[in-house]
Design an enzyme around this catalytic site. Structure first.
Site, PDB file in Angstrom:
ATOM      1  N   GLY A  42      37.605  14.432  29.961  1.00 49.77           N
ATOM      2  CA  GLY A  42      38.192  13.270  29.309  1.00 49.77           C
ATOM      3  C   GLY A  42      37.381  12.746  28.141  1.00 49.77           C
ATOM      4  N   VAL A  47      29.331  12.688  29.296  1.00 45.83           N
ATOM      5  CA  VAL A  47      29.032  14.118  29.205  1.00 45.83           C
ATOM      6  C   VAL A  47      30.013  14.813  28.262  1.00 45.83           C
ATOM      7  CG1 VAL A  47      28.736  16.269  30.505  1.00 45.83           C
ATOM      8  CG2 VAL A  47      28.006  14.105  31.506  1.00 45.83           C
ATOM      9  N   CYS A  48      31.274  14.413  28.282  1.00 44.39           N
ATOM     10  CA  CYS A  48      32.269  15.036  27.399  1.00 44.39           C
ATOM     11  C   CYS A  48      31.952  14.748  25.933  1.00 44.39           C
ATOM     12  CB  CYS A  48      33.669  14.540  27.747  1.00 44.39           C
ATOM     13  SG  CYS A  48      34.204  15.015  29.406  1.00 44.39           S
ATOM     14  N   THR A  49      31.527  13.526  25.651  1.00 43.94           N
ATOM     15  CA  THR A  49      31.135  13.181  24.284  1.00 43.94           C
ATOM     16  C   THR A  49      29.931  14.011  23.870  1.00 43.94           C
ATOM     17  OG1 THR A  49      32.022  10.944  24.509  1.00 43.94           O
ATOM     18  CG2 THR A  49      30.393  11.296  22.770  1.00 43.94           C
ATOM     19  N   MET A  52      31.124  17.698  23.179  1.00 42.93           N
ATOM     20  CA  MET A  52      31.859  17.888  21.932  1.00 42.93           C
ATOM     21  C   MET A  52      30.947  17.671  20.720  1.00 42.93           C
ATOM     22  SD  MET A  52      34.862  19.004  22.655  1.00 42.93           S
ATOM     23  CE  MET A  52      34.183  19.849  24.106  1.00 42.93           C
TER      24      MET A  52
END
Length: 159
Positions: A42, A47-49, A52
């Site tokens: 999401g 962690v996703c930020t 990416m």
């Protein structure tokens, strides 16, 4: 679950590029391969930020071998455009809002304690010009990021 050596499941989905375009994997293979599909649970999460942004920081290494990077999540294309803007991402983000791609790749994950179901496991697939998956990494732990050096090496091998 899709694995190395498999034919990548084809799909068409919205692509957040600042605008919202349509992305069909099979149509992009001739010009964009090898293609890195980096699935993440999401947008706007820690962690996703980080993941990416790390792909963004290493984007030149992928571009040097004419590879293309795309993030993939269940977020809407409009949310993904805002996520791109806030993090200065130069690559497109694919919206799997209806969870079709996640299901086809066999990487759905639930956060039962949060009441969140059917998001993508953190996963990376490299697809060559023939549509073959030449690298597959799937984590059952959403807090673990991929080995970026390994992804880069896989892309160089597929180029």
């Amino acid at each position: 679950m899709v694995d190395t050596g498999d034919t990548a499941p084809d799909f068409t989905a919205p692509l957040a590029t600042g605008d919202v375009d349509s992305f069909t994997l099979s149509d992009r293979l001739a010009d964009d391969a090898p293609i890195v599909l980096a699935f993440f649970p999401g947008a706007f999460t820690g962690v996703c930020t980080d993941e990416m942004c790390t792909f963004q920081d290493r984007l030149s290494a992928f571009e040097d071998v004419d590879a293309s990077v795309y993030g993939v999540s269940r977020d809407s294309p409009f949310s993904l455009n805002e996520f791109r803007d806030q993090n200065d991402l130069e690559f497109g983000l694919i919206s799997d809002f209806n969870k079709e791609i996640i299901d086809d790749y066999g990487i759905a994950m639930d956060f039962d304690d949060l009441g969140v179901y059917g998001v993508a496991k953190r996963s990376v697939f490299v697809v060559n010009a023939d549509g073959e998956v030449t690298y597959a990494w799937v984590s059952d732990d959403p807090g673990v990021e991929p080995d970026y050096d390994e992804v880069e090496a896989a892309v160089e091998d597929a180029a």
